[in-house]
Write an enzyme that holds these catalytic residues in place. Structure first.
Site, short mmCIF file in Angstrom:
data_model
loop_
_atom_site.label_atom_id
_atom_site.label_comp_id
_atom_site.label_asym_id
_atom_site.label_seq_id
_atom_site.Cartn_x
_atom_site.Cartn_y
_atom_site.Cartn_z
N GLU A 35 1.06 -0.97 -0.14
CA GLU A 35 -0.58 0.32 0.13
C GLU A 35 0.64 1.58 -0.02
O GLU A 35 2.13 1.27 0.65
CB GLU A 35 -0.90 -0.23 0.84
CG GLU A 35 -2.16 -0.51 0.59
CD GLU A 35 -2.88 -2.29 2.20
OE1 GLU A 35 -1.28 -2.26 2.51
OE2 GLU A 35 -3.28 -2.37 1.84
N CYS A 89 3.73 8.12 1.19
CA CYS A 89 4.31 8.00 1.99
C CYS A 89 4.73 6.49 1.35
O CYS A 89 3.86 5.00 1.23
CB CYS A 89 3.72 7.37 3.19
SG CYS A 89 3.58 6.07 3.96
N CYS A 114 8.94 -6.99 7.16
CA CYS A 114 10.15 -7.13 8.13
C CYS A 114 11.02 -8.35 8.81
O CYS A 114 10.49 -8.45 9.48
CB CYS A 114 9.77 -4.90 8.86
SG CYS A 114 11.04 -4.31 9.48
N CYS A 137 10.40 -4.83 15.92
CA CYS A 137 10.05 -3.95 16.83
C CYS A 137 8.67 -3.84 18.17
O CYS A 137 7.52 -4.58 17.04
CB CYS A 137 9.77 -2.66 16.69
SG CYS A 137 10.97 -2.02 15.35
N CYS A 165 5.29 -2.60 16.91
CA CYS A 165 5.10 -2.26 15.52
C CYS A 165 4.18 -3.82 14.87
O CYS A 165 4.41 -4.76 14.69
CB CYS A 165 6.26 -2.11 14.86
SG CYS A 165 5.84 -2.33 12.81
N SER A 205 13.01 7.08 6.23
CA SER A 205 13.01 6.32 7.88
C SER A 205 13.01 5.20 8.40
O SER A 205 13.12 4.19 7.91
CB SER A 205 11.64 6.44 8.78
OG SER A 205 11.08 5.80 10.39
N CYS A 233 -6.62 7.59 16.94
CA CYS A 233 -5.73 6.10 17.67
C CYS A 233 -6.89 5.22 17.82
O CYS A 233 -6.57 4.38 18.13
CB CYS A 233 -4.28 7.07 18.74
SG CYS A 233 -3.80 5.76 19.03
#
Ligand code: SAH
Ligand code: SF4
Length: 409
Positions: free
Chosen positions: A121, A134, A141, A145, A148, A237, A379
């Protein structure tokens, strides 16, 4: 409220491009690689350089995705290129447009020599005077983390340079950023007024674990004879892969964002486990050495607000101490919960206190902007969203935070 996180269902039917052929793409190659690829399929050696600049112009200034639109390339040459290469866009599986103009695309890339087909995406956040895209660098990954969601998924594969760049090309297509097809060959599209003015590598994946492809894609995206994004408007990032931070500074030169999230090694080891390999001292050294830093070119430090974990005023104090002497901006990110997580987002009150402390120390705090409250509300609201939506919403949110408070103009 401007509800960036609750995107409407598709405002128009999902677009469907033809599936890409299983042939190599000319997108995402360096000039040298493109030259070699052309020579290999029989483009005469003396023509190679000229053909590369012609193609470069068509692909990256004009944004064509069909060889037949290359009006100053002979028909024979176009036919030859068609037999060996593709320049088609990825398939758009779904396009969603939010009430505030945020868009996200679910894109499907074919296998084409890079493992299995994948879907990723890409999110576009429009704002007054700028628009931020973005972009993802990996599917999944390798890092873990603990807060995440991507970190709970195994790495499926790295994206190729073509796939990273295709996200930008596709967005420009859909937003009308490329010049009209009938504009005469050679026309340079003005950089002003473009919809995609900024790019953040903040989608899925750790970009510095896919260094070569990310480098190639970003160098093409910032190439002055092509897509021409300013390096100051591109932010990468990272969770803190120290050796590649040095390389990023030397070889890519874009703006840097660090997923800091903790100011003590014991805590950061838990939140961002790559910290065990590259602890804070080494990370901060790499940040201090990042080339070209100044008040106008600062590193963005991302800090996710986790209730009772890293959100005390003591943490805020240590954060300010840690960043002393580094031209820095801090992005406080309300934690975005996902199913199975043990973390909770800090209370609004606590985020405000944290932000106030940082403000008082001279750092602008994103939470204090009018959009902050909407974001915090969203959130919590994410709890009811589907898993895939949630991941994308975090991307949208992240990109917006950076667009608002991170990347320089
Ligand atoms: N892998 C890279 C880039 C992608 S993540 C990195 O870690 O920097 C983009 C940002 O979103 C990172 O700062 C990441 O720490 C943050 N993030 C991840 N999960 C999150 C969550 N659940 N809530 C809020 N921010 C999150
Ligand atoms: Fe990977 Fe970044 Fe998520 Fe860490 S925060 S698991 S590095 S995507």
């Amino acid at each position: 409220m401007t509800d960036i996180l609750s995107l409407d269902r598709p405002a128009r039917p999902a677009a469907r491009a033809p599936a890409l052929a299983e042939m190599p793409s000319l997108i995402g190659l360096t000039r040298d690689e493109m030259g070699k690829a052309l020579a290999e399929v029989g483009v005469p050696e003396r023509q190679v350089k000229m053909r590369v600049s012609q193609l470069w112009h068509w692909l990256y200034v004009r944004g064509v995705s069909d060889f037949d639109h290359m009006t100053n390339v002979s028909k024979d040459m176009r036919e030859m290129l068609k037999r060996h290469f593709t320049i088609a866009r990825p398939e758009v599986v779904e396009e969603q447009i939010s009430t505030d103009g945020t868009r996200k695309w679910l894109l499907r890339f074919p296998a084409r020599g890079a493992g299995r087909p994948v879907e990723i995406e890409t999110v576009y956040i429009p704002e007054e005077g700028r628009g931020t895209l973005c972009i993802s660098s990996q599917v999944g990954c390798t890092l873990t983390c603990s807060f995440c969601h991507t970190g709970t998924q195994k790495l499926v594969r790295n994206l190729t340079a073509e796939e990273i760049l295709a996200q930008l090309l596709l967005a420009r297509d859909r937003l009308g950023d490329f010049p009209d097809r009938d504009t005469p060959p050679g026309t340079i599209a003005p950089a002003e007024g473009r919809k995609v003015s900024n790019v953040v590598m903040m989608g899925m994946g750790e970009p510095l674990y896919n260094f070569e492809s990310v480098k190639t894609a970003l160098l093409i995206a910032t190439d002055g004879d092509g897509l021409s994004l300013s390096k100051r408007r591109v932010t990468l990032s990272t969770s803190g892969i120290v050796p590649e931070i040095y390389r990023t500074g030397e070889e890519i030169g874009v703006m840097l964002a660090i997923s800091l999230h903790a100011v003590r090694d014991d805590l950061r080891d838990m939140l961002v486990p790559i910290n065990k390999k590259y602890p804070l001292k080494a990370l901060m050294e790499a940040c201090r050495a990042y080339p070209g830093l100044s008040n106008a070119r600062r590193i963005t430090f991302e800090y996710v607000m986790l209730e009772g974990v890293n959100d005390s005023l003591e943490d805020a104090k240590e954060l300010v101490k840690l960043l002393k002497g580094v031209p820095a901006k801090i992005n406080l990110i309300p934690f975005n919960p996902w199913p199975g997580t043990n973390y909770q987002c800090s209370s609004w009150d606590q985020i405000e206190k944290f932000a106030d402390f940082i403000n008082a120390a001279g750092y602008a705090s994103p939470i204090r902007t009018p959009r902050g409250r909407d974001i915090l509300a969203a959130c919590g609201q994410l709890k009811s969203e589907s898993e895939r939506m949630r991941k994308v919403d975090r991307m949208a949110f992240e990109a917006m935070m950076i667009a608002n408070h991170g990347a320089d103009d």
